[in-house]
Structures are given as structure tokens and as C-alpha cells.
Design a protein around this motif. Structure first.
Motif, PDB file in Angstrom:
ATOM      1  N   LYS A   2       0.641  -1.300   0.066  1.00 49.77           N
ATOM      2  CA  LYS A   2      -0.416  -0.297   0.055  1.00 49.77           C
ATOM      3  C   LYS A   2       0.877   1.608   0.247  1.00 49.77           C
ATOM      4  CE  LYS A   2      -3.623   2.289   2.300  1.00 49.77           C
ATOM      5  NZ  LYS A   2      -4.401   2.549   3.194  1.00 49.77           N
ATOM      6  N   ASP A   3       0.703   1.972  -0.424  1.00 52.17           N
ATOM      7  CA  ASP A   3       1.366   3.435  -1.533  1.00 52.17           C
ATOM      8  C   ASP A   3       0.313   4.952  -1.169  1.00 52.17           C
ATOM      9  OD1 ASP A   3       3.133   5.340  -1.637  1.00 52.17           O
ATOM     10  OD2 ASP A   3       3.787   4.879  -3.891  1.00 52.17           O
ATOM     11  N   ARG A   4       0.030   5.269  -0.008  1.00 55.67           N
ATOM     12  CA  ARG A   4      -0.754   5.766   0.101  1.00 55.67           C
ATOM     13  C   ARG A   4      -1.794   5.722  -0.051  1.00 55.67           C
ATOM     14  NH1 ARG A   4       2.573  10.215  -3.570  1.00 55.67           N
ATOM     15  NH2 ARG A   4       3.379   8.693  -4.358  1.00 55.67           N
ATOM     16  N   HIS A   5      -2.595   6.513  -1.077  1.00 56.33           N
ATOM     17  CA  HIS A   5      -3.929   6.308  -1.043  1.00 56.33           C
ATOM     18  C   HIS A   5      -3.777   5.136  -1.916  1.00 56.33           C
ATOM     19  CE1 HIS A   5      -3.317   9.370  -3.860  1.00 56.33           C
ATOM     20  NE2 HIS A   5      -3.976   9.495  -4.922  1.00 56.33           N
ATOM     21  N   PHE A   6      -2.769   4.843  -2.483  1.00 58.48           N
ATOM     22  CA  PHE A   6      -2.772   3.516  -3.926  1.00 58.48           C
ATOM     23  C   PHE A   6      -2.199   2.107  -2.919  1.00 58.48           C
ATOM     24  CE2 PHE A   6      -0.840   7.258  -5.944  1.00 58.48           C
ATOM     25  CZ  PHE A   6      -1.869   7.807  -6.878  1.00 58.48           C
ATOM     26  N   LEU A   7      -3.745   1.095  -3.971  1.00 58.50           N
ATOM     27  CA  LEU A   7      -3.020  -0.292  -3.685  1.00 58.50           C
ATOM     28  C   LEU A   7      -2.719  -0.572  -4.320  1.00 58.50           C
ATOM     29  CD1 LEU A   7      -6.511  -1.164  -2.277  1.00 58.50           C
ATOM     30  CD2 LEU A   7      -4.348  -0.559  -1.523  1.00 58.50           C
ATOM     31  N   VAL A   8      -0.952  -1.428  -4.473  1.00 54.85           N
ATOM     32  CA  VAL A   8      -0.174  -1.660  -5.870  1.00 54.85           C
ATOM     33  C   VAL A   8       0.117  -3.343  -5.603  1.00 54.85           C
ATOM     34  CG1 VAL A   8       2.294  -1.130  -6.698  1.00 54.85           C
ATOM     35  CG2 VAL A   8       1.559   0.419  -5.202  1.00 54.85           C
ATOM     36  N   TYR A   9      -0.378  -3.731  -7.295  1.00 59.25           N
ATOM     37  CA  TYR A   9      -0.792  -5.085  -7.787  1.00 59.25           C
ATOM     38  C   TYR A   9       0.604  -4.941  -9.075  1.00 59.25           C
ATOM     39  CZ  TYR A   9      -4.921  -4.776  -5.365  1.00 59.25           C
ATOM     40  OH  TYR A   9      -5.946  -4.565  -4.343  1.00 59.25           O
ATOM     41  N   ASN A  10       1.032  -5.982  -8.733  1.00 61.40           N
ATOM     42  CA  ASN A  10       2.087  -7.169 -10.381  1.00 61.40           C
ATOM     43  C   ASN A  10       1.264  -7.338 -10.155  1.00 61.40           C
ATOM     44  OD1 ASN A  10       3.990  -5.969  -8.012  1.00 61.40           O
ATOM     45  ND2 ASN A  10       4.545  -7.929  -7.731  1.00 61.40           N
ATOM     46  N   ILE A  11       1.531  -7.020 -12.240  1.00 57.59           N
ATOM     47  CA  ILE A  11       1.156  -7.458 -12.969  1.00 57.59           C
ATOM     48  C   ILE A  11       2.213  -8.988 -13.813  1.00 57.59           C
ATOM     49  CG2 ILE A  11      -0.224  -7.264 -15.418  1.00 57.59           C
ATOM     50  CD1 ILE A  11      -0.808  -4.330 -14.473  1.00 57.59           C
ATOM     51  N   PRO A  12       2.089  -9.833 -13.185  1.00 59.52           N
ATOM     52  CA  PRO A  12       2.946 -11.094 -13.672  1.00 59.52           C
ATOM     53  C   PRO A  12       2.537 -11.456 -15.178  1.00 59.52           C
ATOM     54  CG  PRO A  12       1.791 -11.778 -11.982  1.00 59.52           C
ATOM     55  CD  PRO A  12       1.777 -10.427 -12.040  1.00 59.52           C
ATOM     56  N   TYR A  13       2.024 -11.451 -15.577  1.00 58.41           N
ATOM     57  CA  TYR A  13       1.234 -12.046 -17.085  1.00 58.41           C
ATOM     58  C   TYR A  13      -0.137 -11.298 -17.508  1.00 58.41           C
ATOM     59  CZ  TYR A  13      -1.675 -15.615 -13.887  1.00 58.41           C
ATOM     60  OH  TYR A  13      -3.125 -15.304 -13.629  1.00 58.41           O
ATOM     61  N   GLY A  14      -0.085 -12.122 -18.296  1.00 58.49           N
ATOM     62  CA  GLY A  14      -2.002 -11.630 -19.406  1.00 58.49           C
ATOM     63  C   GLY A  14      -1.807 -10.639 -19.111  1.00 58.49           C
ATOM     64  N   ASN A  15      -3.016  -9.740 -19.280  1.00 57.12           N
ATOM     65  CA  ASN A  15      -3.486  -8.237 -19.718  1.00 57.12           C
ATOM     66  C   ASN A  15      -2.718  -7.197 -19.415  1.00 57.12           C
ATOM     67  OD1 ASN A  15      -5.008  -6.931 -21.887  1.00 57.12           O
ATOM     68  ND2 ASN A  15      -6.503  -6.772 -20.422  1.00 57.12           N
ATOM     69  N   GLY A  16      -1.863  -6.539 -19.989  1.00 52.98           N
ATOM     70  CA  GLY A  16      -1.244  -5.258 -19.632  1.00 52.98           C
ATOM     71  C   GLY A  16       0.496  -5.948 -18.880  1.00 52.98           C
ATOM     72  N   SER A  17       0.878  -7.088 -18.938  1.00 58.49           N
ATOM     73  CA  SER A  17       2.517  -7.898 -18.575  1.00 58.49           C
ATOM     74  C   SER A  17       3.014  -7.245 -19.462  1.00 58.49           C
ATOM     75  CB  SER A  17       1.454  -8.662 -17.462  1.00 58.49           C
ATOM     76  OG  SER A  17       1.421  -9.308 -19.364  1.00 58.49           O
ATOM     77  N   PHE A  18       3.487  -6.755 -20.525  1.00 59.16           N
ATOM     78  CA  PHE A  18       4.843  -6.631 -21.531  1.00 59.16           C
ATOM     79  C   PHE A  18       4.731  -6.024 -22.744  1.00 59.16           C
ATOM     80  CE2 PHE A  18       1.834 -10.100 -23.050  1.00 59.16           C
ATOM     81  CZ  PHE A  18       1.602 -10.021 -24.521  1.00 59.16           C
ATOM     82  N   ALA A  19       5.910  -5.154 -23.279  1.00 64.68           N
ATOM     83  CA  ALA A  19       5.351  -3.804 -23.605  1.00 64.68           C
ATOM     84  C   ALA A  19       4.857  -4.446 -25.352  1.00 64.68           C
ATOM     85  CB  ALA A  19       6.836  -3.123 -24.373  1.00 64.68           C
ATOM     86  N   GLY A  20       4.788  -5.239 -25.994  1.00 66.17           N
ATOM     87  CA  GLY A  20       3.991  -5.727 -26.717  1.00 66.17           C
ATOM     88  C   GLY A  20       2.761  -5.449 -27.083  1.00 66.17           C
ATOM     89  N   ASN A  21       1.971  -6.022 -25.947  1.00 65.90           N
ATOM     90  CA  ASN A  21       0.418  -6.076 -25.269  1.00 65.90           C
ATOM     91  C   ASN A  21      -0.082  -4.411 -25.529  1.00 65.90           C
ATOM     92  OD1 ASN A  21      -1.416  -7.385 -23.295  1.00 65.90           O
ATOM     93  ND2 ASN A  21      -2.308  -6.614 -25.239  1.00 65.90           N
ATOM     94  N   TRP A  22       1.114  -3.495 -25.612  1.00 65.27           N
ATOM     95  CA  TRP A  22       0.205  -2.062 -25.062  1.00 65.27           C
ATOM     96  C   TRP A  22       0.988  -1.440 -26.337  1.00 65.27           C
ATOM     97  CZ3 TRP A  22      -2.538  -0.114 -20.827  1.00 65.27           C
ATOM     98  CH2 TRP A  22      -2.296  -0.302 -20.212  1.00 65.27           C
TER      99      TRP A  22
END
Length: 378
Positions: free
Chosen positions: A327-347
């Protein structure tokens, strides 16, 4: 020797569709209306016609020269055509180089897409297995419930032996016997509890005063030890120095180590555009994009893509590929190890991605990602 194939960048094995495509591409760039030369356009048209007739291996400059006279103006025009031919050849080489780069990019995007599809298929298979397992458990529970209901329905009613006028007519004899047994047991236990103090008192009187005094000492409050005062008449100087050294050692206090500060992102007001930023704690670079709801997608040199969810949003079911980190201030930080949005080519291959019900565009992603890669290599 410069042939008609050299002008269009083709050869004898090139298909008619590729020849037509190259002719359209060069004519769109070299047309006089778009700043090109009329002579180059004529040479380009002649090369397209010759290649269509199967004469693409002939020398282009000699063919043009044979149709004209040998005046000085024609010689200058021939020299200009030769220069234009060389320029066309350089343009063809540049187009070939760009075509190879685009093919390499397409190959990388295809590989990224295959990896993404593989991960999606694995996740889909796992979900299907879980669905099948839960369905089997539900069917088993329903079967047990139906068997229990059927057993209760088929039990025949027992005939009561108690008189209808008795208050215990609705209680079976077995239950009545158990109640009677409980009552007799309680009476015995109550009698034993009354006799226990008498037995203990008799034992204490037979053993003497010492056990009684020890038992009474258990219930007395402990008295504080008397303070002993000692008056020192003569002291040894060596003992005083030793005591002084010990007091100095005891007064030294250890300073606790400062915790390592966690890098925090900069809160940005621009929405839907990727920017290059720097952490305030360690001045390390990162790129981020902000959604309309105040959440961020962050990528740094040390970490992969992370989802900074605005905690003010309404809580809901999170996707399976979002792993909580901190948890960082008013953010809840989540890692994206795989799937949608996890690599540059997807973006890079999409206009925007939907993550946890929020749309994150990819405007300026390629430029920001290249700048981050260059800074991370230093």
C-alpha cells in the motif's frame, strides 16, 4: 549498367502484384505534383512498362538515349536522368531497409501475441478444471441431501408405551431413564463436594501445624525486601574508576537504523498519455499513464508493469493476474506478472487496455518506453 529492374527494385522472380505495389509507392512519392521530377516520373513509367513486357534486364539509360538526338540539351537531360536513376536506386535501398525493419517488428509482435495467447489458454484450462471440480462437489452435495431426505421420509413412526394421560407421554422410556441417571449422578457429585473440605481439614490437623502454615502462606501477599543501606568509609580509587567506566558503557545507546524509503510515484494531472518521470527518493526513471478514475500503470527499470489502484474507488473482484504487493499512500499496488498489460508488445499493438474496469490508452507509449530503455542501460 542500370536496368529497369534496378529502378523499381525488382528482379525476374518478382510477382506482378509486388511490381505494381512498388510502382505505386514510388510514383506517389516522386510525382511532380508532390515535389518530384517530371523526368524521374517518365523514367519510372518507362521502367514499369518495360518490366511488364519482360524487358526489365535492359539498360535504362541507353534505352532513353536511343530515342533522342545527340544535341547538348539531350546530353544534359541524359546526365540528369542518370542522376535521377541513382537517386531512385538509393530510395529503393532505403525502402528495402524499412521493409526489413517492419518485418522484424511484425515477427516480434507475433511472438509476443503467441506467448500471450498461451498464457490465456493455460488460465482458461485452469478455470475449466475448477469449474468442473466445483460442479462435481455440488452434484455430490445434492445427492447426499436427497439421500438424507429420502431416509427421513421413509422412517416409520414408533408407538409410545406411555399413557396418554401422563405428562411424559411424548418422551420415550430411554430418555426418561437417562434423565433419572443424570439426577442421581448430580446428587452423588453434590455429596462428594460437601465432603471434600471436611476430608482436607482432617488431613491437615493430623499432619500438624507446618502444612497449615504453608497453605496459609500461599494466600498471603509477598512483603517487600527491606532496603539495606551501606556507608562507605574508605574507597579504593581503582574501584571508582571501574564504576565510572561501567556507567559510561551503560549510558551508550544504539541508534536504530533508518528504514529504506520506498520509491513513490509523482501524482500527475494529465490523463491518457504516457510520460517519463523520476522517483523523488532515488531519482530513478519510470514511465506511467493515468486513467480517468485516478489509477496508474507504472513501469520502471527494476520492476515490471504495476497497477496503482486508487483506493477511493469502489472495491470489486480483482482479476487473477493482479497480485497485491503493498500500500502506497492512497494507492493499492498490484503486480501484473502475466496476462493483459504485462508486457510492452501488449501495449504497443492496441489503442487502449481495460484493466480492472479502467481504460488506459497507449498514447506516447513507444517514445516513453524507448527513453526508459536508454536510461536503464546507463
Amino acid at each position: 549498367m542500370t536496368s529497369f529492374h534496378d529502378i523499381l527494385g525488382t528482379d525476374s522472380n518478382t510477382s506482378s502484384a509486388d511490381i505494381k505495389r512498388r510502382y505505386k509507392l514510388l510514383s506517389s512519392r516522386l510525382h511532380p505534383d508532390k515535389g518530384g521530377s517530371k523526368a524521374i516520373m517518365q523514367l519510372l513509367v518507362q521502367a514499369y512498362e518495360k518490366i511488364g513486357q519482360g524487358k526489365g534486364h535492359e539498360e535504362a539509360v541507353r534505352t532513353v538515349h536511343s530515342k533522342n538526338t545527340t544535341s547538348e540539351a539531350d546530353k544534359q537531360k541524359l546526365q540528369q536522368l542518370e542522376r535521377d536513376c541513382q537517386a531512385l536506386k538509393r530510395i529503393n535501398e532505403e525502402l528495402d531497409r524499412q521493409l526489413k525493419l517492419e518485418q522484424q517488428k511484425s515477427k516480434l509482435l507475433a511472438e509476443e501475441s503467441e506467448r500471450y495467447m498461451g498464457a490465456s489458454e493455460e488460465e482458461l484450462k485452469w478455470l475449466r478444471r475448477e469449474n468442473k471440480r466445483l460442479s462435481n462437489q455440488l452434484e455430490e452435495a445434492r445427492r447426499k441431501l436427497s439421500d438424507t431426505t429420502r431416509t427421513v421420509t421413509n422412517v416409520p413412526p414408533k408407538t409410545s408405551t406411555v399413557s396418554p394421560l401422563s405428562p411424559l407421554s411424548e418422551i420415550s422410556p430411554k430418555v426418561i431413564n437417562q434423565i433419572k441417571a443424570i439426577g442421581s449422578f448430580n446428587l452423588r457429585r453434590f455429596g462428594l463436594m460437601l465432603m471434600m473440605p471436611l476430608v482436607i481439614a482432617g488431613l491437615l490437623f493430623t499432619l500438624g501445624k507446618e502444612p497449615l502454615l504453608a497453605l496459609m502462606a500461599l494466600f498471603e501477599e509477598p512483603q517487600p525486601e527491606p532496603e539495606v543501606k551501606v556507608t562507605i568509609i574508605n574507597s579504593n580509587p581503582a574501584d571508582e574508576l571501574q564504576l565510572q567506566d561501567q556507567s559510561e558503557i551503560m549510558t551508550v545507546s544504539t541508534v536504530p537504523a533508518k528504514p529504506v524509503p520506498v520509491p513513490r510515484i509523482q501524482v500527475d494531472s494529465s490523463v491518457g498519455v504516457w510520460h517519463l518521470r523520476f522517483f523523488a527518493e532515488n531519482n530513478r526513471p519510470y514511465i506511467s499513464v493515468r486513467s480517468e478514475k485516478g489509477s496508474y500503470i507504472v513501469k520502471s527499470c527494476e520492476t515490471k508493469f504495476q497497477y496503482y489502484r486508487n483506493s477511493n474507488l469502489r472495491a470489486g473482484r480483482m482479476a487473477a493476474n493482479l497480485i497485491f504487493d503493498r500500500k502506497d499512500r492512497h494507492f493499492l499496488v498490484y503486480n501484473i506478472p502475466y496476462g493483459n498489460g504485462s508486457f510492452a508488445g501488449n501495449w504497443a499493438e492496441s489503442k487502449s487496455l481495460l484493466i480492472n474496469g479502467e481504460y488506459f490508452p497507449n498514447d506516447g507509449f513507444s517514445v516513453a518506453y524507448q527513453e526508459l530503455e536508454l536510461l536503464c542501460m546507463r
